[in-house]
Design a protein around this motif. Structure first.
Motif, PDB file in Angstrom:
ATOM      1  N   GLY A 213       0.133  -0.987  -0.067  1.00 45.74           N
ATOM      2  CA  GLY A 213       0.050   0.273  -0.058  1.00 45.74           C
ATOM      3  C   GLY A 213       1.036   1.317  -0.074  1.00 45.74           C
ATOM      4  N   LEU A 216       0.939   5.285  -2.592  1.00 43.17           N
ATOM      5  CA  LEU A 216      -0.490   5.781  -3.374  1.00 43.17           C
ATOM      6  C   LEU A 216      -0.558   7.094  -3.191  1.00 43.17           C
ATOM      7  CD1 LEU A 216      -2.325   1.599  -3.350  1.00 43.17           C
ATOM      8  CD2 LEU A 216      -0.757   2.739  -4.882  1.00 43.17           C
ATOM      9  N   PHE A 219      -6.493   5.580  -1.787  1.00 43.34           N
ATOM     10  CA  PHE A 219      -6.471   3.819  -1.641  1.00 43.34           C
ATOM     11  C   PHE A 219      -7.765   4.087  -2.568  1.00 43.34           C
ATOM     12  CE2 PHE A 219      -3.705   3.484   2.727  1.00 43.34           C
ATOM     13  CZ  PHE A 219      -3.330   2.979   1.929  1.00 43.34           C
ATOM     14  N   GLN A 221      -8.340   4.443  -5.520  1.00 36.03           N
ATOM     15  CA  GLN A 221      -8.354   4.334  -6.532  1.00 36.03           C
ATOM     16  C   GLN A 221      -8.199   3.357  -6.773  1.00 36.03           C
ATOM     17  OE1 GLN A 221      -6.379   7.972  -8.727  1.00 36.03           O
ATOM     18  NE2 GLN A 221      -8.022   8.470  -8.358  1.00 36.03           N
ATOM     19  N   HIS A 222      -7.168   2.544  -5.613  1.00 34.78           N
ATOM     20  CA  HIS A 222      -6.362   1.087  -5.797  1.00 34.78           C
ATOM     21  C   HIS A 222      -7.241   0.023  -4.792  1.00 34.78           C
ATOM     22  CE1 HIS A 222      -3.472   2.787  -8.370  1.00 34.78           C
ATOM     23  NE2 HIS A 222      -3.757   4.051  -7.177  1.00 34.78           N
ATOM     24  N   ARG A 225      -5.823  -2.784  -3.801  1.00 34.60           N
ATOM     25  CA  ARG A 225      -3.733  -2.882  -3.312  1.00 34.60           C
ATOM     26  C   ARG A 225      -4.589  -2.518  -1.360  1.00 34.60           C
ATOM     27  NH1 ARG A 225       0.748  -0.134  -5.968  1.00 34.60           N
ATOM     28  NH2 ARG A 225       1.894  -0.168  -4.245  1.00 34.60           N
ATOM     29  N   TYR A 226      -5.318  -1.381  -1.323  1.00 35.35           N
ATOM     30  CA  TYR A 226      -5.555  -1.171  -0.155  1.00 35.35           C
ATOM     31  C   TYR A 226      -6.704  -1.986   0.993  1.00 35.35           C
ATOM     32  CZ  TYR A 226      -8.455   1.068   3.469  1.00 35.35           C
ATOM     33  OH  TYR A 226      -9.355   1.204   4.794  1.00 35.35           O
ATOM     34  N   TRP A 229      -3.606  -3.894   1.893  1.00 32.99           N
ATOM     35  CA  TRP A 229      -2.623  -3.066   3.061  1.00 32.99           C
ATOM     36  C   TRP A 229      -2.998  -3.201   3.918  1.00 32.99           C
ATOM     37  CZ3 TRP A 229      -4.335   1.022   5.548  1.00 32.99           C
ATOM     38  CH2 TRP A 229      -3.705   1.377   5.987  1.00 32.99           C
TER      39      TRP A 229
END
Ligand code: FES
Length: 271
Positions: A213, A216, A219, A221-222, A225-226, A229
């Motif tokens: 994470g 960035l 968060f 927009q991801h 990955r969020y 993370w």
């Protein structure tokens, strides 16, 4: 180079620090944690050094010791090399080929650094306890600057954890004299628990959390990955626990397989 006087004026003797005549004002048993850490780490170092250099009694079908996995030299006993033997001419114990990766991973781990800086270097031995050193250069120069390799060791540790997971799958295979198919013994369970602890420790790594994470801006927009993370952060909150559990479990797993390989007793088989 700084003079002795200049050095002794650094750290807790610095001009901006309060003058306190004793090593600490703490009245609790602050020394217990570093002393315990010292004893366990020292025991682990002695045990793992002996086992890594012995080059024997690390395989009892279908169990391969985590200290010797993957077994990559032609010194490996038959049945223990699931990934071939690319290091044919390696004259030493096969464990020495691969232990550098988990060892480097643990040595550079943020939690272990805190633990062994306190327990072995007394730098400092505990919070609010003055350290004996008069000079502090941190991790800015050799050799401690190598602690920055931790992220790279993390990548290697993931590969090692995948290999150990594969070993657990193989541990559901037949022991000597059993028919083909799925089997299970006490060794299978021990290896399974060990690999769970190793994954908990590896995925809760601070570097892993940053890889998932870090860097960035948003968060939102991801989302994937969020999520990753968030999971890594949860494990990270208990990182010290997983560090200890996995350290003990890897030694116990190796010792169990050592006992089987030396014929000390037979693996209890469930089916
Ligand atoms: Fe402990 Fe990375 S911080 S394994």
């Amino acid at each position: 180079m700084a003079s002795t006087d200049a050095r002794s004026a650094a750290g807790v003797n610095g001009p901006t620090r309060a003058r306190i005549g004793v090593k600490t004002l703490r009245e609790d048993r602050w020394w217990l944690a570093p002393a315990g850490t010292f004893v366990v780490f020292a025991a682990f170092i002695v045990y793992s050094t002996w086992r890594a250099f012995s080059g024997a009694n690390y395989f009892s079908e279908p169990y391969l010791s985590p200290f010797y996995s993957p077994c990559l030299s032609n010194e490996c006993v038959p049945g223990s090399s699931d990934f071939g033997q690319p290091f044919g001419g390696w004259p030493l114990s096969p464990a020495l080929l691969i232990l550098v990766f988990p060892l480097g991973f643990r040595l550079t781990c943020y939690y272990y650094r805190k633990a062994y800086y306190r327990a072995f270097w007394l730098s400092p031995p505990a919070c609010a306890v003055a350290e004996p050193h008069t000079k502090y250069t941190g991790e800015t120069r050799f050799p401690l600057i190598a602690q920055n390799l931790h992220r790279w060791f993390w990548y290697a540790a993931v590969v090692v954890a995948l290999v150990l997971s594969y070993d657990v799958l193989l541990a559901f295979g037949p022991a000597e004299g059993e028919s083909d198919g799925i089997h299970m013994g006490l060794g299978t369970l021990i290896m399974l628990v060990n690999v769970v602890f190793i994954w908990m420790y590896t995925l809760g790594c601070h570097s892993c959390r940053h890889i998932m994470g870090g860097r960035l801006r948003h968060f939102s927009q991801h989302p994937v990955r969020y999520k990753l993370w968030g999971w890594a952060s949860k494990l990270n909150g208990q990182h010290a626990r997983w560090a200890w559990f996995s350290l003990v479990s890897v030694a116990l797993t190796d010792f169990y397989i050592y006992l089987l390989a030396t014929g000390a007793f037979d693996d209890p088989r469930f089916f």
